[in-house]
Design a protein around this motif. Structure first.
Motif, PDB file in Angstrom:
ATOM      1  N   ILE A  26       0.842  -1.194   0.000  1.00  0.00           N
ATOM      2  CA  ILE A  26       0.000   0.000   0.000  1.00  0.00           C
ATOM      3  C   ILE A  26       0.880   1.248   0.000  1.00  0.00           C
ATOM      4  O   ILE A  26       1.798   1.371   0.813  1.00  0.00           O
ATOM      5  N   THR A  27       0.574   2.180  -0.915  1.00  0.00           N
ATOM      6  CA  THR A  27       1.307   3.448  -1.022  1.00  0.00           C
ATOM      7  C   THR A  27       0.408   4.597  -0.571  1.00  0.00           C
ATOM      8  O   THR A  27      -0.789   4.412  -0.341  1.00  0.00           O
ATOM      9  N   ASP A  28       0.987   5.786  -0.511  1.00  0.00           N
ATOM     10  CA  ASP A  28       0.178   6.946  -0.139  1.00  0.00           C
ATOM     11  C   ASP A  28      -0.931   7.206  -1.154  1.00  0.00           C
ATOM     12  O   ASP A  28      -2.033   7.613  -0.787  1.00  0.00           O
ATOM     13  N   GLU A  29      -0.677   6.928  -2.419  1.00  0.00           N
ATOM     14  CA  GLU A  29      -1.712   7.126  -3.443  1.00  0.00           C
ATOM     15  C   GLU A  29      -2.879   6.161  -3.238  1.00  0.00           C
ATOM     16  O   GLU A  29      -4.038   6.537  -3.424  1.00  0.00           O
ATOM     17  N   HIS A  30      -2.589   4.919  -2.851  1.00  0.00           N
ATOM     18  CA  HIS A  30      -3.660   3.966  -2.544  1.00  0.00           C
ATOM     19  C   HIS A  30      -4.511   4.488  -1.383  1.00  0.00           C
ATOM     20  O   HIS A  30      -5.736   4.420  -1.417  1.00  0.00           O
ATOM     21  N   ILE A  31      -3.831   4.991  -0.341  1.00  0.00           N
ATOM     22  CA  ILE A  31      -4.550   5.474   0.840  1.00  0.00           C
ATOM     23  C   ILE A  31      -5.445   6.653   0.479  1.00  0.00           C
ATOM     24  O   ILE A  31      -6.618   6.693   0.863  1.00  0.00           O
ATOM     25  N   THR A  52      -1.725  12.165   4.098  1.00  0.00           N
ATOM     26  CA  THR A  52      -0.941  10.974   4.429  1.00  0.00           C
ATOM     27  C   THR A  52       0.418  11.364   4.992  1.00  0.00           C
ATOM     28  O   THR A  52       0.892  12.489   4.795  1.00  0.00           O
ATOM     29  N   HIS A  53       1.013  10.420   5.684  1.00  0.00           N
ATOM     30  CA  HIS A  53       2.349  10.614   6.234  1.00  0.00           C
ATOM     31  C   HIS A  53       2.980   9.236   6.409  1.00  0.00           C
ATOM     32  O   HIS A  53       2.293   8.260   6.699  1.00  0.00           O
ATOM     33  N   GLY A  59       5.382   2.790   9.075  1.00  0.00           N
ATOM     34  CA  GLY A  59       4.676   2.756   7.793  1.00  0.00           C
ATOM     35  C   GLY A  59       3.762   3.946   7.582  1.00  0.00           C
ATOM     36  O   GLY A  59       3.886   4.979   8.222  1.00  0.00           O
ATOM     37  N   TRP A  60       2.815   3.761   6.668  1.00  0.00           N
ATOM     38  CA  TRP A  60       1.929   4.847   6.240  1.00  0.00           C
ATOM     39  C   TRP A  60       0.747   5.050   7.178  1.00  0.00           C
ATOM     40  O   TRP A  60       0.232   4.102   7.766  1.00  0.00           O
ATOM     41  N   ALA A  61       0.314   6.306   7.243  1.00  0.00           N
ATOM     42  CA  ALA A  61      -0.915   6.663   7.939  1.00  0.00           C
ATOM     43  C   ALA A  61      -1.643   7.684   7.076  1.00  0.00           C
ATOM     44  O   ALA A  61      -1.021   8.438   6.315  1.00  0.00           O
ATOM     45  N   GLY A  62      -2.959   7.693   7.168  1.00  0.00           N
ATOM     46  CA  GLY A  62      -3.751   8.656   6.422  1.00  0.00           C
ATOM     47  C   GLY A  62      -4.998   9.034   7.194  1.00  0.00           C
ATOM     48  O   GLY A  62      -5.435   8.308   8.093  1.00  0.00           O
ATOM     49  N   TRP A  76       1.118  -1.255   7.298  1.00  0.00           N
ATOM     50  CA  TRP A  76       2.444  -1.760   7.603  1.00  0.00           C
ATOM     51  C   TRP A  76       2.922  -2.626   6.449  1.00  0.00           C
ATOM     52  O   TRP A  76       2.127  -3.307   5.809  1.00  0.00           O
ATOM     53  N   GLU A  77       4.225  -2.611   6.219  1.00  0.00           N
ATOM     54  CA  GLU A  77       4.839  -3.556   5.278  1.00  0.00           C
ATOM     55  C   GLU A  77       5.564  -4.645   6.048  1.00  0.00           C
ATOM     56  O   GLU A  77       5.724  -5.748   5.549  1.00  0.00           O
ATOM     57  N   ARG A  78       6.009  -4.321   7.261  1.00  0.00           N
ATOM     58  CA  ARG A  78       6.716  -5.284   8.089  1.00  0.00           C
ATOM     59  C   ARG A  78       6.277  -5.112   9.532  1.00  0.00           C
ATOM     60  O   ARG A  78       5.929  -3.991   9.927  1.00  0.00           O
ATOM     61  N   PRO A  79       6.187  -6.112  10.294  1.00  0.00           N
ATOM     62  CA  PRO A  79       6.658  -7.463  10.004  1.00  0.00           C
ATOM     63  C   PRO A  79       5.725  -8.237   9.064  1.00  0.00           C
ATOM     64  O   PRO A  79       6.065  -9.339   8.619  1.00  0.00           O
ATOM     65  N   VAL A  80       4.564  -7.659   8.734  1.00  0.00           N
ATOM     66  CA  VAL A  80       3.619  -8.302   7.832  1.00  0.00           C
ATOM     67  C   VAL A  80       2.856  -7.202   7.099  1.00  0.00           C
ATOM     68  O   VAL A  80       2.665  -6.115   7.639  1.00  0.00           O
ATOM     69  N   GLN A  81       2.470  -7.464   5.850  1.00  0.00           N
ATOM     70  CA  GLN A  81       1.622  -6.510   5.136  1.00  0.00           C
ATOM     71  C   GLN A  81       0.240  -6.538   5.788  1.00  0.00           C
ATOM     72  O   GLN A  81      -0.419  -7.583   5.830  1.00  0.00           O
TER      73      GLN A  81
END
Length: 116
Positions: A26-31, A52-53, A59-62, A76-81
């Motif tokens: 997930i990227t900022d554009e997805h969010i 977003t930030h 990871g990402w927040a929006g 989150w990308e880690r430890p798991v998507q």
């Protein structure tokens, strides 16, 4: 812990948390796109475009601000998507429609939801 009681029964409040495993990073554009489309699904009036930030550690927040409250998104990308969406509104919405939209948007392998 104090016993919870409804201090404002004349004010409608609805909360929904949706969490799941997406099938892509997930990227900022997805969010931003997700939160904009979530506004349509919930029939909410957007007051500001999604913000977003990214945190190097978490990871990402929006967030999106609606006339009747808003929604937060975390991924989150880690430890798991993984993602978590927290919706709070003063206007009724259909939680099943939100879960189905979220399932399809992120093509989840597993999704859960809890309404408060």
């Amino acid at each position: 812990m104090l016993e919870f009681k409804d201090l404002a029964p004349s004010i409608h409040r609805q909360r929904l948390v949706v969490e799941g495993y997406p099938t892509f990073v997930i990227t900022d554009e997805h969010i931003k796109e997700y939160l904009q489309k979530l506004s349509v699904v919930t029939d909410m009036i957007t007051l500001i475009e999604p913000v977003t930030h990214i945190s190097d550690l978490y990871g990402w927040a929006g967030w999106i601000h609606w006339e009747t409250s808003g929604a937060h998104f975390y991924s989150w990308e880690r430890p798991v998507q993984f993602f978590s969406v927290d919706i709070y509104t003063c206007k009724a919405f259909d939680p099943e429609a939100v879960v189905e939209f979220t399932r399809e948007y992120f093509r989840t392998t597993e999704i859960v939801a809890k309404e408060f």
